[in-house]
Design an enzyme around this catalytic site. Structure first.
Site, PDB file in Angstrom:
ATOM      1  N   ARG A   1       0.821  -1.212   0.000  1.00 21.02           N
ATOM      2  CA  ARG A   1       0.000   0.000   0.000  1.00 21.02           C
ATOM      3  C   ARG A   1       0.857   1.264   0.000  1.00 21.02           C
ATOM      4  O   ARG A   1       0.645   2.164  -0.805  1.00 21.02           O
ATOM      5  CB  ARG A   1      -0.899   0.031   1.226  1.00 21.02           C
ATOM      6  CG  ARG A   1      -1.405   1.460   1.439  1.00 21.02           C
ATOM      7  CD  ARG A   1      -2.781   1.569   1.892  1.00 21.02           C
ATOM      8  NE  ARG A   1      -3.357   0.307   2.191  1.00 21.02           N
ATOM      9  CZ  ARG A   1      -3.916   0.019   3.353  1.00 21.02           C
ATOM     10  NH1 ARG A   1      -3.943   0.949   4.295  1.00 21.02           N
ATOM     11  NH2 ARG A   1      -4.461  -1.143   3.550  1.00 21.02           N
ATOM     12  N   THR A   2       1.810   1.355   0.914  1.00 19.98           N
ATOM     13  CA  THR A   2       2.660   2.539   0.988  1.00 19.98           C
ATOM     14  C   THR A   2       3.462   2.695  -0.305  1.00 19.98           C
ATOM     15  O   THR A   2       3.602   3.797  -0.845  1.00 19.98           O
ATOM     16  CB  THR A   2       3.608   2.431   2.197  1.00 19.98           C
ATOM     17  OG1 THR A   2       2.823   2.276   3.374  1.00 19.98           O
ATOM     18  CG2 THR A   2       4.478   3.654   2.333  1.00 19.98           C
TER      19      THR A   2
ATOM     20  N   LYS B   1      24.538 -10.712   0.549  1.00 15.99           N
ATOM     21  CA  LYS B   1      25.982 -10.974   0.615  1.00 15.99           C
ATOM     22  C   LYS B   1      26.661 -10.129   1.683  1.00 15.99           C
ATOM     23  O   LYS B   1      27.874 -10.193   1.836  1.00 15.99           O
ATOM     24  CB  LYS B   1      26.611 -10.711  -0.758  1.00 15.99           C
ATOM     25  CG  LYS B   1      26.199 -11.738  -1.815  1.00 15.99           C
ATOM     26  CD  LYS B   1      26.621 -11.289  -3.211  1.00 15.99           C
ATOM     27  CE  LYS B   1      26.070 -12.245  -4.273  1.00 15.99           C
ATOM     28  NZ  LYS B   1      26.053 -11.615  -5.610  1.00 15.99           N
TER      29      LYS B   1
ATOM     30  N   ARG C   1      11.889   2.004   3.175  1.00 17.28           N
ATOM     31  CA  ARG C   1      11.142   1.331   4.228  1.00 17.28           C
ATOM     32  C   ARG C   1      12.072   0.302   4.827  1.00 17.28           C
ATOM     33  O   ARG C   1      12.656  -0.500   4.089  1.00 17.28           O
ATOM     34  CB  ARG C   1       9.932   0.624   3.622  1.00 17.28           C
ATOM     35  CG  ARG C   1       9.194  -0.265   4.579  1.00 17.28           C
ATOM     36  CD  ARG C   1       8.111   0.520   5.258  1.00 17.28           C
ATOM     37  NE  ARG C   1       7.147  -0.287   5.936  1.00 17.28           N
ATOM     38  CZ  ARG C   1       5.906   0.127   6.189  1.00 17.28           C
ATOM     39  NH1 ARG C   1       5.515   1.323   5.811  1.00 17.28           N
ATOM     40  NH2 ARG C   1       5.076  -0.626   6.850  1.00 17.28           N
TER      41      ARG C   1
ATOM     42  N   HIS D   1       7.114   7.176  10.793  1.00 21.57           N
ATOM     43  CA  HIS D   1       6.476   7.014   9.496  1.00 21.57           C
ATOM     44  C   HIS D   1       5.888   8.388   9.177  1.00 21.57           C
ATOM     45  O   HIS D   1       4.686   8.589   9.164  1.00 21.57           O
ATOM     46  CB  HIS D   1       5.373   5.952   9.604  1.00 21.57           C
ATOM     47  CG  HIS D   1       4.823   5.508   8.290  1.00 21.57           C
ATOM     48  ND1 HIS D   1       5.305   5.937   7.077  1.00 21.57           N
ATOM     49  CD2 HIS D   1       3.810   4.652   7.990  1.00 21.57           C
ATOM     50  CE1 HIS D   1       4.610   5.358   6.100  1.00 21.57           C
ATOM     51  NE2 HIS D   1       3.706   4.581   6.624  1.00 21.57           N
TER      52      HIS D   1
END
Lengths: 306, 306, 306
Positions: C54-55, C84, C105, C133
């Protein structure tokens, strides 16, 4: 100049290389002005059978900066059709109906070549297992040319995992097309450059030497090409991995032995084989090298479309 | 003509079908000229609850060739909100705030219909479990029309897994709207066409026959519609799967029995039910069929936006 | 006004907030006209270390509506380089060579801040673990302003999981910059607002009260900000989760107690803490709130580029 499939480093001759480098240089200006819309009607498919977000981002950015469109998958191995047993050839055949160029990353050596055998749309090899990764080799060469000024006469140390790194193998191959090259292979005994490449150099009368002492080589060379010791290639031979890892670390001491006009390259990602204290030194060229990947890939896409 | 939600094959009448096919034909020319920018301000969301990269690529290419933009997920089942228990309806409601059209692929029969019940933005069903996949049925019909010249009067053999393949079910349904159709259902006993479809044909007075011998049918038909025996639908009934698989294989022998002006179709992916030696025969229409998916989806998107 | 990195709610002062809200309001008109091509030469990278479709969709739609391009990954944690052992810093450094803005995110508190410390390209924090956020907090505030008409003088009930929800924490922080705010914290004892936020309110002389009875508060407030009881934060304390869940459910009874000019907000996804029967009430603002996320993110991207 028109390119079609881009499969392996060996396919390029000097004049093609020159053309690609000139175009890549133009692309630096194109990017500085935010890109072009020249190829706005073209679609690139990124068909990745194993994830490699960096390489994918580099190609996709190149396509966007040229004004083009992208359809993209990073899990083609879970491509529903592949899961059901579809061949690479059928998948590519269908993509021919959608895209103007297909960038393939695959875990099998020779996959890109197989795709190119049946594809009308140009195929670009973005790495096929332990095989080729030609656009990486081209961006390496472009970086050397840009940073050092010329490739003829180059002295380069290749350091680390020379046995298993496809980058150094492809780069050595391309360098063998130039004049007066001197190559210093610096590796732990377990990870020495393989005989087929050394044989190729001897046939072409290219000067090389094998060393284990990096410090001895540093004052000589224009380029230190460091590589990562790839843990995943050692399997359960943890002891061997631990023995090799950390033997060659680029740090402030390394810098103190290097020439003022030399550079450090690395295909990235790096772990601790280049200390972060090196990043701020102007000779640390590895992030510029990654950036050059964008210009070289724009040049290749542009040559493929024109 | 204006379309809104595209949920099931049954929703189209003859005049809508004609309009879609005419538009799809125009889209062939649009693509030949590299696409249009007509819909450059439109955004399509591909909301796939199960991966189907081919279908996704086909829709996304269609949107790009129309000049539009795409936001895309192939793992909507792991959509963070879905993982937390969000309903399909809430997800679609939110996407209404972002996208101008929503293409849904879902593992549950009826999912697209549920979405359309609450969505102002047009919903396009890209396959809902064992339910419908209307754009596949439309591209099949478009291919027949283009390759054979007309649909009225068609003789078609549907071959393989008729019990479980949603493609042949939807196509049969659409064909029942045309005149003088003859359908030859060729399937192992375990995989015969289900009674509901046969009943529908009887009601509409459509001629059909059920056969087990493909060779007998081949000289009669204009279209051989081959399908894959879907291993995943057999569960642990491996013996049944092995019994059915390989019964009908299209190969050179098949071609020798077929009419010169006939074609072979397949919804793809194929395994070994069509031999690769068939690919070079002009009657092998399956890759052209996949390509037609692009034109039909462009036509549908265009009709939805106009 | 020029913004660069967007890391936490605290970085915005009143005049910046006003500027963002005015721009977001303009963006509503831009979207109503199908978007702009003003930023067609800009590329946004969405670098998501955990999926949040959604974001991601909200940011990508914002970028497309501004005319820009997107390169996108939702599995950066499996980014081959990260697997890695590559650091976030190196990944961001390389993305600086590709993208004009990077939306991150991450599952670790402080990740966006670390990225911003080395990035020339603007970093936008799209959620860092239990941390910030900020774009969610901004869209919440924008929604209140738009729906209620003003923020000064607001009476708001925050309901549900106040202990662990970062949304209510950030929103409380932003509200503390306004005049005559009254905050009613309504939570089960186990999920009370934490002391650091209450302390902050006391320092700023903001009126607040802690309640367990929602019904008592409903007739007082302009905004009921409902939140989900987040099962995933309870670990194996299932009994505690079951005790808290279902304590506060917004339904028709709730609506009957609320003021006519009040609204219900929710950061979504919702489970059963808001009954679906509420959706059709004009006071149900949560889908409009999600939609506002698009406008606010367009405003932020626009401010970052200008």
């Amino acid at each position: 100049m028109k390119l079609h499939h881009i499969i392996e480093a060996q396919q390029f001759n000097s004049s093609t290389l020159l053309y690609i480098f000139d175009t890549a240089f133009e692309m630096e200006h194109v990017v500085a002005h935010g890109g072009t819309v020249e190829f706005q009607k073209r679609i690139m498919a990124t068909l990745f059978y194993e994830p490699s977000t960096r390489t994918r981002f580099s190609f996709e950015t190149a396509m966007h900066r040229l004004g083009g469109r992208v359809i993209s998958t990073e899990n083609a191995g879970e491509f529903s059709s592949v899961a059901k047993g579809e061949t690479l050839e059928d998948t590519v055949q269908i993509l021919n109906g959608y895209a103007d160029v297909i960038v393939i990353r695959h875990y099998e050596v020779g996959a890109a070549k197989r795709a190119s055998a049946i594809s009308k749309a140009p195929i670009i090899n973005a790495g096929d297992g332990a095989g080729q990764h030609p656009t990486q080799a081209l961006l390496d060469l472009y970086t050397i040319r840009k940073e050092i000024g010329a490739i003829d006469g180059l002295k380069i140390a290749m350091v680390g995992d020379l046995a298993q790194g496809r980058t150094v193998r492809s780069l050595t191959y391309l360098l063998s097309k130039y004049q007066d090259i001197k190559i210093y292979f610096v590796a732990p005994t377990l990870l020495k450059m393989k005989e087929d490449i050394l044989e190729h150099l001897r046939e072409r009368n290219i000067w090389y030497t094998e060393e284990t002492d990096l410090d001895k080589v540093l004052p000589e060379v224009d380029v230190v090409y460091q590589t990562r010791i790839q843990k995943e290639r050692f399997g359960d031979r943890i002891a061997d991995y631990e023995k090799c890892r950390g033997v060659y670390v680029i740090d402030r001491h390394t810098l103190s032995l290097m020439k003022e006009k030399s550079i450090i390259m690395h295909p990235l990602p790096r772990l601790d084989e280049i200390s972060m204290e090196v990043d701020s030194d102007p000779r640390a060229a590895y992030f510029r090298q990654a950036q050059n990947g964008l210009y070289v890939r724009m040049a290749l896409l542009s040559a493929v479309f024109s």
